[in-house]
Motif scaffolding. Structure first.
Motif, PDB file in Angstrom:
ATOM      1  N   THR A  83       2.806   8.258  -9.876  1.00  0.00           N
ATOM      2  CA  THR A  83       3.992   6.979  -9.469  1.00  0.00           C
ATOM      3  C   THR A  83       3.895   6.127 -11.061  1.00  0.00           C
ATOM      4  N   CYS A 131      -4.663   0.350  -4.457  1.00  0.00           N
ATOM      5  CA  CYS A 131      -3.685   0.399  -3.239  1.00  0.00           C
ATOM      6  C   CYS A 131      -3.202   1.723  -2.939  1.00  0.00           C
ATOM      7  N   LEU A 155      10.164   5.493  -0.435  1.00  0.00           N
ATOM      8  CA  LEU A 155       9.479   5.780  -1.861  1.00  0.00           C
ATOM      9  C   LEU A 155       9.861   4.671  -2.967  1.00  0.00           C
ATOM     10  N   TYR A 210      -1.997   4.090  -5.024  1.00  0.00           N
ATOM     11  CA  TYR A 210      -0.818   4.728  -5.816  1.00  0.00           C
ATOM     12  C   TYR A 210      -1.412   5.709  -6.779  1.00  0.00           C
ATOM     13  N   LEU A 238      -3.014  -1.053  -8.750  1.00  0.00           N
ATOM     14  CA  LEU A 238      -2.347  -0.157  -7.878  1.00  0.00           C
ATOM     15  C   LEU A 238      -3.166   1.420  -7.550  1.00  0.00           C
ATOM     16  N   ASN A 287       0.923  -1.304  -0.079  1.00  0.00           N
ATOM     17  CA  ASN A 287      -0.058  -0.053   0.060  1.00  0.00           C
ATOM     18  C   ASN A 287       0.825   1.041  -0.036  1.00  0.00           C
ATOM     19  N   PHE A 288       0.414   2.201  -0.798  1.00  0.00           N
ATOM     20  CA  PHE A 288       1.225   3.446  -0.879  1.00  0.00           C
ATOM     21  C   PHE A 288       1.314   4.384   0.351  1.00  0.00           C
ATOM     22  N   SER A 289       0.301   4.143   1.373  1.00  0.00           N
ATOM     23  CA  SER A 289       0.426   4.902   2.538  1.00  0.00           C
ATOM     24  C   SER A 289       1.443   4.026   3.557  1.00  0.00           C
ATOM     25  N   LYS A 310       8.159   1.537  -3.130  1.00  0.00           N
ATOM     26  CA  LYS A 310       6.923   1.520  -3.605  1.00  0.00           C
ATOM     27  C   LYS A 310       7.124   1.650  -5.251  1.00  0.00           C
ATOM     28  N   LEU A 311       8.009   2.604  -5.727  1.00  0.00           N
ATOM     29  CA  LEU A 311       8.000   2.617  -7.010  1.00  0.00           C
ATOM     30  C   LEU A 311       8.362   1.210  -7.848  1.00  0.00           C
TER      31      LEU A 311
END
Length: 227
Positions: free
Chosen positions: A128, A122, A84, A124, A119, A77-79, A87-88
């Motif tokens: 991104t 999730c 970073l 994003y 994404l 999850n992006f949060s 996540k990328l």
């Protein structure tokens, strides 16, 4: 015998041989702990690893990304409290698979749209996807025009790598300092659910521990033992 009957006969023979091989492999392990299975194609298609391979009428093959029916499209999850770049890298992995495995342009566009939607659920943001896509295209262009250049200046070489725990806001600043001195950094989660929830043994206080001693023979036949 026409081509359809000949093809059916060959496929039937191959299926029988494949079943015989599977049965033979399952007799090798006497403990019966290892079981081998095989999968046959359906409607000219068969899944293999992350791809679905389809035989086309002209003899060529078509590859698309394969997902099991139980796949939930749940990713990091992006949060979540991760760097970073972690996540990328999720975005990069999915897009790389899309661009490198899928053979047809139409299927590639569908897969890219599926990745964006998954994404997006999730957390994003769109930037991104655009950022990673731009990096992938840039890397491909650089690889095409890449020329081998020998670097003789030792000062330009990396001086190593350090692994630091990730603390949002702090780890990024530390990484920038290391980068100025040509030291690469890798970040790992400072605390995980495993560390929080999994404790196989209860912590034992020092006062509850029993004292012990070890005795061993001193090597001299004196009848005494050294502690």
């Amino acid at each position: 015998m026409n081509n359809e009957k000949l093809t059916y006969k060959l496929m039937k023979n191959n299926r029988g041989q494949l079943q015989n091989l599977t049965d033979h492999l399952n007799t090798v392990d006497v403990t019966n702990n290892i079981k081998f299975t095989h999968e046959e194609e359906s409607n000219g298609a068969i899944p293999f690893l992350d791809t679905l391979i389809t035989r086309k009428e002209d003899g060529s093959i078509q590859l698309v990304v394969y997902r099991k029916k139980t796949h939930t499209d749940q990713y990091l999850n992006f949060s979540s409290h991760h760097p970073l770049q972690h996540k990328l890298s999720v975005v990069r992995t999915l897009l790389d698979r899309c661009y490198n495995l899928v053979t047809e342009t139409e299927d590639r566009d569908k897969e890219e749209e599926h990745v964006k939607q998954a994404l997006g659920q999730c957390g994003y943001p769109d930037w991104t996807i655009k950022r990673v896509k731009t990096e992938i295209l840039k890397r491909k262009n650089e690889n095409k025009d890449k020329k081998k250049v020998k670097h003789t200046d030792r000062d330009n070489k990396s001086k190593g790598m350090v692994v630091i725990p990730y603390v949002k806001g702090l780890s990024e600043a530390v990484s920038r300092v290391f980068n100025k001195h040509r030291v690469a950094t890798a970040m790992r989660p400072h605390q995980t659910l495993r560390n929080i929830l999994v404790h196989p043994k209860d912590k034992q206080e020092t006062t509850e521990k029993a004292e012990g001693c070890v005795h061993m023979m001193c090597g001299v036949d004196c009848g005494e033992r050294a502690a």
